[in-house]
Scaffold this motif. Sequence first.
Motif, PDB file in Angstrom:
ATOM      1  N   ASN A  23       0.800  -1.219   0.000  1.00 23.26           N
ATOM      2  CA  ASN A  23       0.000   0.000   0.000  1.00 23.26           C
ATOM      3  C   ASN A  23       0.836   1.275   0.000  1.00 23.26           C
ATOM      4  O   ASN A  23       0.353   2.347  -0.346  1.00 23.26           O
ATOM      5  CB  ASN A  23      -0.942   0.008   1.211  1.00 23.26           C
ATOM      6  CG  ASN A  23      -0.211  -0.206   2.531  1.00 23.26           C
ATOM      7  OD1 ASN A  23       0.478  -1.202   2.704  1.00 23.26           O
ATOM      8  ND2 ASN A  23      -0.359   0.720   3.463  1.00 23.26           N
ATOM      9  N   VAL A  31       6.390   0.756  -4.240  1.00 18.82           N
ATOM     10  CA  VAL A  31       6.347   0.303  -5.626  1.00 18.82           C
ATOM     11  C   VAL A  31       7.326  -0.857  -5.775  1.00 18.82           C
ATOM     12  O   VAL A  31       8.358  -0.905  -5.111  1.00 18.82           O
ATOM     13  CB  VAL A  31       6.708   1.420  -6.629  1.00 18.82           C
ATOM     14  CG1 VAL A  31       5.627   2.475  -6.667  1.00 18.82           C
ATOM     15  CG2 VAL A  31       8.054   2.047  -6.308  1.00 18.82           C
ATOM     16  N   ARG A  44       7.612  -0.455 -12.913  1.00 17.51           N
ATOM     17  CA  ARG A  44       6.654  -1.193 -12.095  1.00 17.51           C
ATOM     18  C   ARG A  44       6.111  -2.351 -12.921  1.00 17.51           C
ATOM     19  O   ARG A  44       5.990  -2.259 -14.139  1.00 17.51           O
ATOM     20  CB  ARG A  44       5.481  -0.314 -11.676  1.00 17.51           C
ATOM     21  CG  ARG A  44       5.752   0.648 -10.552  1.00 17.51           C
ATOM     22  CD  ARG A  44       4.493   1.462 -10.227  1.00 17.51           C
ATOM     23  NE  ARG A  44       3.435   0.649  -9.654  1.00 17.51           N
ATOM     24  CZ  ARG A  44       2.170   0.629 -10.067  1.00 17.51           C
ATOM     25  NH1 ARG A  44       1.788   1.353 -11.119  1.00 17.51           N
ATOM     26  NH2 ARG A  44       1.272  -0.126  -9.457  1.00 17.51           N
ATOM     27  N   ASN A  85       0.265  -4.365  -9.623  1.00 18.88           N
ATOM     28  CA  ASN A  85      -0.433  -3.597  -8.595  1.00 18.88           C
ATOM     29  C   ASN A  85      -0.002  -4.172  -7.247  1.00 18.88           C
ATOM     30  O   ASN A  85      -0.350  -5.303  -6.896  1.00 18.88           O
ATOM     31  CB  ASN A  85      -1.943  -3.719  -8.772  1.00 18.88           C
ATOM     32  CG  ASN A  85      -2.727  -2.937  -7.729  1.00 18.88           C
ATOM     33  OD1 ASN A  85      -2.169  -2.405  -6.769  1.00 18.88           O
ATOM     34  ND2 ASN A  85      -4.034  -2.881  -7.903  1.00 18.88           N
ATOM     35  N   GLU A  86       0.745  -3.410  -6.496  1.00 13.98           N
ATOM     36  CA  GLU A  86       1.425  -3.917  -5.310  1.00 13.98           C
ATOM     37  C   GLU A  86       0.485  -4.341  -4.183  1.00 13.98           C
ATOM     38  O   GLU A  86       0.908  -5.000  -3.231  1.00 13.98           O
ATOM     39  CB  GLU A  86       2.408  -2.859  -4.784  1.00 13.98           C
ATOM     40  CG  GLU A  86       3.565  -2.564  -5.726  1.00 13.98           C
ATOM     41  CD  GLU A  86       3.253  -1.533  -6.797  1.00 13.98           C
ATOM     42  OE1 GLU A  86       4.162  -1.168  -7.563  1.00 13.98           O
ATOM     43  OE2 GLU A  86       2.077  -1.078  -6.868  1.00 13.98           O
ATOM     44  N   THR A  87      -0.805  -3.980  -4.258  1.00 10.85           N
ATOM     45  CA  THR A  87      -1.763  -4.394  -3.232  1.00 10.85           C
ATOM     46  C   THR A  87      -2.554  -5.634  -3.659  1.00 10.85           C
ATOM     47  O   THR A  87      -3.565  -5.972  -3.042  1.00 10.85           O
ATOM     48  CB  THR A  87      -2.744  -3.253  -2.903  1.00 10.85           C
ATOM     49  OG1 THR A  87      -3.428  -2.855  -4.089  1.00 10.85           O
ATOM     50  CG2 THR A  87      -2.007  -2.072  -2.306  1.00 10.85           C
ATOM     51  N   TYR A 139       4.247   7.773 -11.232  1.00 11.07           N
ATOM     52  CA  TYR A 139       3.377   7.048 -10.297  1.00 11.07           C
ATOM     53  C   TYR A 139       2.809   8.016  -9.262  1.00 11.07           C
ATOM     54  O   TYR A 139       1.591   8.084  -9.047  1.00 11.07           O
ATOM     55  CB  TYR A 139       4.193   5.941  -9.636  1.00 11.07           C
ATOM     56  CG  TYR A 139       3.565   5.273  -8.433  1.00 11.07           C
ATOM     57  CD1 TYR A 139       2.714   4.180  -8.581  1.00 11.07           C
ATOM     58  CD2 TYR A 139       3.857   5.714  -7.139  1.00 11.07           C
ATOM     59  CE1 TYR A 139       2.162   3.552  -7.468  1.00 11.07           C
ATOM     60  CE2 TYR A 139       3.305   5.087  -6.027  1.00 11.07           C
ATOM     61  CZ  TYR A 139       2.460   4.008  -6.199  1.00 11.07           C
ATOM     62  OH  TYR A 139       1.915   3.393  -5.099  1.00 11.07           O
ATOM     63  N   GLU A 148      -4.820   7.217 -10.810  1.00 15.20           N
ATOM     64  CA  GLU A 148      -4.091   5.961 -10.643  1.00 15.20           C
ATOM     65  C   GLU A 148      -4.563   4.879 -11.603  1.00 15.20           C
ATOM     66  O   GLU A 148      -3.792   4.013 -12.012  1.00 15.20           O
ATOM     67  CB  GLU A 148      -4.175   5.459  -9.206  1.00 15.20           C
ATOM     68  CG  GLU A 148      -5.575   5.368  -8.611  1.00 15.20           C
ATOM     69  CD  GLU A 148      -5.978   6.626  -7.864  1.00 15.20           C
ATOM     70  OE1 GLU A 148      -6.290   7.623  -8.542  1.00 15.20           O
ATOM     71  OE2 GLU A 148      -6.006   6.621  -6.626  1.00 15.20           O
ATOM     72  N   ASN A 157      -2.506  -0.289 -12.856  1.00  9.37           N
ATOM     73  CA  ASN A 157      -3.359   0.390 -11.890  1.00  9.37           C
ATOM     74  C   ASN A 157      -2.825   0.230 -10.464  1.00  9.37           C
ATOM     75  O   ASN A 157      -2.062  -0.697 -10.163  1.00  9.37           O
ATOM     76  CB  ASN A 157      -4.770  -0.195 -11.994  1.00  9.37           C
ATOM     77  CG  ASN A 157      -5.767   0.550 -11.122  1.00  9.37           C
ATOM     78  OD1 ASN A 157      -5.562   1.720 -10.798  1.00  9.37           O
ATOM     79  ND2 ASN A 157      -6.841  -0.127 -10.740  1.00  9.37           N
ATOM     80  N   LYS A 158      -3.231   1.134  -9.573  1.00 14.18           N
ATOM     81  CA  LYS A 158      -2.897   0.998  -8.149  1.00 14.18           C
ATOM     82  C   LYS A 158      -4.171   1.208  -7.339  1.00 14.18           C
ATOM     83  O   LYS A 158      -4.858   2.216  -7.489  1.00 14.18           O
ATOM     84  CB  LYS A 158      -1.837   2.025  -7.731  1.00 14.18           C
ATOM     85  CG  LYS A 158      -1.371   1.911  -6.273  1.00 14.18           C
ATOM     86  CD  LYS A 158      -0.676   0.554  -6.004  1.00 14.18           C
ATOM     87  CE  LYS A 158      -0.104   0.492  -4.595  1.00 14.18           C
ATOM     88  NZ  LYS A 158       1.325   0.756  -4.538  1.00 14.18           N
ATOM     89  N   THR A 159      -4.489   0.245  -6.494  1.00 15.50           N
ATOM     90  CA  THR A 159      -5.621   0.368  -5.584  1.00 15.50           C
ATOM     91  C   THR A 159      -5.117   0.261  -4.152  1.00 15.50           C
ATOM     92  O   THR A 159      -4.035  -0.267  -3.885  1.00 15.50           O
ATOM     93  CB  THR A 159      -6.659  -0.741  -5.841  1.00 15.50           C
ATOM     94  OG1 THR A 159      -6.020  -2.029  -5.709  1.00 15.50           O
ATOM     95  CG2 THR A 159      -7.271  -0.628  -7.223  1.00 15.50           C
ATOM     96  N   TRP A 214      -3.916   2.342  -1.986  1.00 13.19           N
ATOM     97  CA  TRP A 214      -2.651   2.968  -1.598  1.00 13.19           C
ATOM     98  C   TRP A 214      -2.858   3.956  -0.465  1.00 13.19           C
ATOM     99  O   TRP A 214      -3.928   4.548  -0.312  1.00 13.19           O
ATOM    100  CB  TRP A 214      -1.975   3.629  -2.791  1.00 13.19           C
ATOM    101  CG  TRP A 214      -2.720   4.777  -3.419  1.00 13.19           C
ATOM    102  CD1 TRP A 214      -3.660   4.700  -4.425  1.00 13.19           C
ATOM    103  CD2 TRP A 214      -2.581   6.165  -3.095  1.00 13.19           C
ATOM    104  NE1 TRP A 214      -4.109   5.953  -4.740  1.00 13.19           N
ATOM    105  CE2 TRP A 214      -3.460   6.875  -3.950  1.00 13.19           C
ATOM    106  CE3 TRP A 214      -1.800   6.884  -2.195  1.00 13.19           C
ATOM    107  CZ2 TRP A 214      -3.594   8.262  -3.912  1.00 13.19           C
ATOM    108  CZ3 TRP A 214      -1.918   8.267  -2.140  1.00 13.19           C
ATOM    109  CH2 TRP A 214      -2.807   8.939  -2.997  1.00 13.19           C
TER     110      TRP A 214
END
Length: 843
Positions: free
Chosen positions: A619, A622, A631, A634-636, A723, A732, A738-740, A742
């Motif tokens: 969260n 990266v 990247r 999506n890291e989450t 980012y 985002e 995509n990133k959710t 965060w």
Amino acid sequence: MKRSVTSIPAALLGIALSLSLGACSKSSGGYTAGTYEGTGKGNNGNVTVKVTLTSNKIKSVEVTDHKETPGISDPAIKDLPGKIVKAQTANVDTISGCTNTSKAIIAAVKDAMAKAGATDSGKAAAHKNVSLKYKAGTYTGTGMGMNGKVELDVTFSDKAITDIKVKSSKETAHVGDPAFDIMFKDAIEANGSGVDTVSGATFTAMAIRTALNDAAKQAGVSDMDGFKQNKVVHTAQAPIDATYDVVIVGAGGAGIAAAAQAAQNGDTVLVIEKNAEIGGNTLVSGGQFQSVMPYLCWEEANPNATTGTYNGKSFNKVTMANGNISVLKTILNWSEKPFDGTGAQEWFEAGDIERLSTHGVHQEYLPVLRDLKKEIKAYLAWAQPQLDKGIHESKLTLFSTVNLHIFQTYYGGLRPNVEFTKWIYGDYDLVCQFIRDGQDLKQWLVDQGSAFVDDQQPTIVGALWNRENDYLKKGPTAFQWGTYFNPPRTTLLEKSPTAKDNKILCRTDAKELIVENGRVTGVKAVMFDGTQVTAHAKKGVVLSTGGYAANVPMVMKTNDYWKAGKITDKTQTTNRSSMQGDGIKMGENVGAATTGLDFAQLMPISWIDNGQLAFGGGNYSVYINPTTGKRFVNETSERDVLSLKEFDNGIERNGTQGVFIEIANSKVPIQGPYPYGTPGTDAWKSDVEWRQYERTVDQLGDLFKTLGLKCDAAVVKKEIEDYDKALITGKESSLPINKTGWTHLIGEATKNADGSFDLSSYKLEGVPLKIRIMAPSTHHTMGGLKVDVKRHVLDKNGQPIKGLYAAGEVTGGFHGGNRLGGNAIVEIFVSGRTAANAIKADN
């Protein structure tokens, strides 16, 4: 792949070897001269040896190939061939700390001799410790443990070890450090380092022996080989035969929960634990558990409430993580048709719920989905107007419900096998039961003396949502031991109705279940000193031995999810060495069915040198491809999603695949008992080779060059800036990935009153960055013994095996093909309590 070759010629050992000529013989009294190959089964696969025989002696023994764990197995690989040649028999003592590897070498030598037609009837001379001389004084010896250097101050007289003290250590409390007192006592008695390893503390035991050897060398020990072989021979005591209402095998989270609950129910309890102290794998986990705390979340009946009440105290409600409104909208549009996985090769990608949501839902989960949609509609009716006014998502009260937890557990574990020929997902009844009953877990623990951080619902890696319950970091109730083990242990042994009759047997290895007239009635076990234990259970036996993620060969054998070559004999584990699947084997031996064994979870954030959990979450960070500087995920996302992408985008180092770079703002703390402290401390800022570094963006190029990484620092810098700026501007979803969910930027920017960031204040130059190097390692096995909602173990016909219950990771059916981060602790504690209550109800 050949790891090492060790060869000891007999000529180096002298003519005296001939006195054992009859040890291995054919009926004619000699050997058939030649060189023969043999194999034996080690921890990670076959160990191969080459044995050369003359007509009357073992000339040499050579380990030619093995897959044993480097470091742990080295003493056996190096020293045992010489011992066999010297003794002229394979019937020699195993090497302390390398018992299974030693047994594999011995078996391989016997196999080779059998091919030569020789029968090994020799007996090694009884072990006798040697007398030694030292230069009296205190010397500091150093060894490398699980978490770093272990320094011991060892005091010698002119002929003995007289005292051992820990000078410095970062070993995990109640995991590694129990080995200190046990091994120090044995080392002083033995006057040497050849003492037994303590189960569950393998790396700490290695560090102790290495440090003792280092100190002895400094003290000028007269015979280093003798020092390394001096040991204590433990003698079995009188057999133990005891009867309790409930016998529990394994004292991790599930076992201690079952024990405390059974004791509260008025049952007498015996707990059998292989390791030196209770705690199991839970002690080396992140330690948070997933469960919605309604007092911190949005309430439909009182939507504008900003505070909630728990145990008479008022707390501010927590807020949403950025980007998660889009997740709720995807769920709101989830197809209610029966799930159709047809043609998944063309459309399925783990973690892509946009596509998954169009393929329907397994119909037993449909009522939960429909109720969840009603909850989401009500929330969005309140939230959307505020978003439309420009209120930032991070200012909205957190939406979190039990139904969301259930549904995310379902789709987070909904996976096909690698061939796309079958799907797996969590059993509806089991999932609903552990999540709903998990609502009572926190209070049950608090009532026994535990304490939690009551004003937060954080997230951890692979959790999908902010609903973790975190433990305290200071005081007697801190961390995993103070939260999950000491309070229920106190209940069991001091505060329950049966406390005076209850017992925990540590360093005791359960071997088999006792079955009488079709009912499991007890357990046979062996203590560390060989003492035989027969434990009778009047009401029931609970298996809570954990999974088998430390048994990498078993993971490889059962795997049907990870692509070929991704899990190898060099794959490491976050688990303690005792997690070998013992309980599954014991259950199968009495007819138990299993489920889900072909799916195992990898932990995507593990240290690359020993596989242990590095802690943290996606969260605030990266993940960067070490080659392209971009990247890649999506890291989450879920843990299997992260690991799959790491394999595709990472590099290989020393056999470890999927090595990647994590970058975060260095002011953001890392969840869990992080071994390198908190932001701003010397430990936090220190360089730990191939683990962590603190640098500014202009220093990345030199770091990458030092590490031999190909990524361009300029590309990485632009990737971070793009980012951060997308997150700041609410775009985002327009990022290439995509990133959710965060919560933090990598750089820095001022926050406005509405929760948004001021783009004009953004900066990356000069901001301290936390750089970590990590990779996947085995973490949690999805499958195990098949159970019902009461935790009765089921046979292959789906019928309960009388008297047998199971709880925790030894079971299967809960998490499908992938477990959400934090779901383990809530499931294992609920399951332990459920098993204990089922025993009460059944009797």
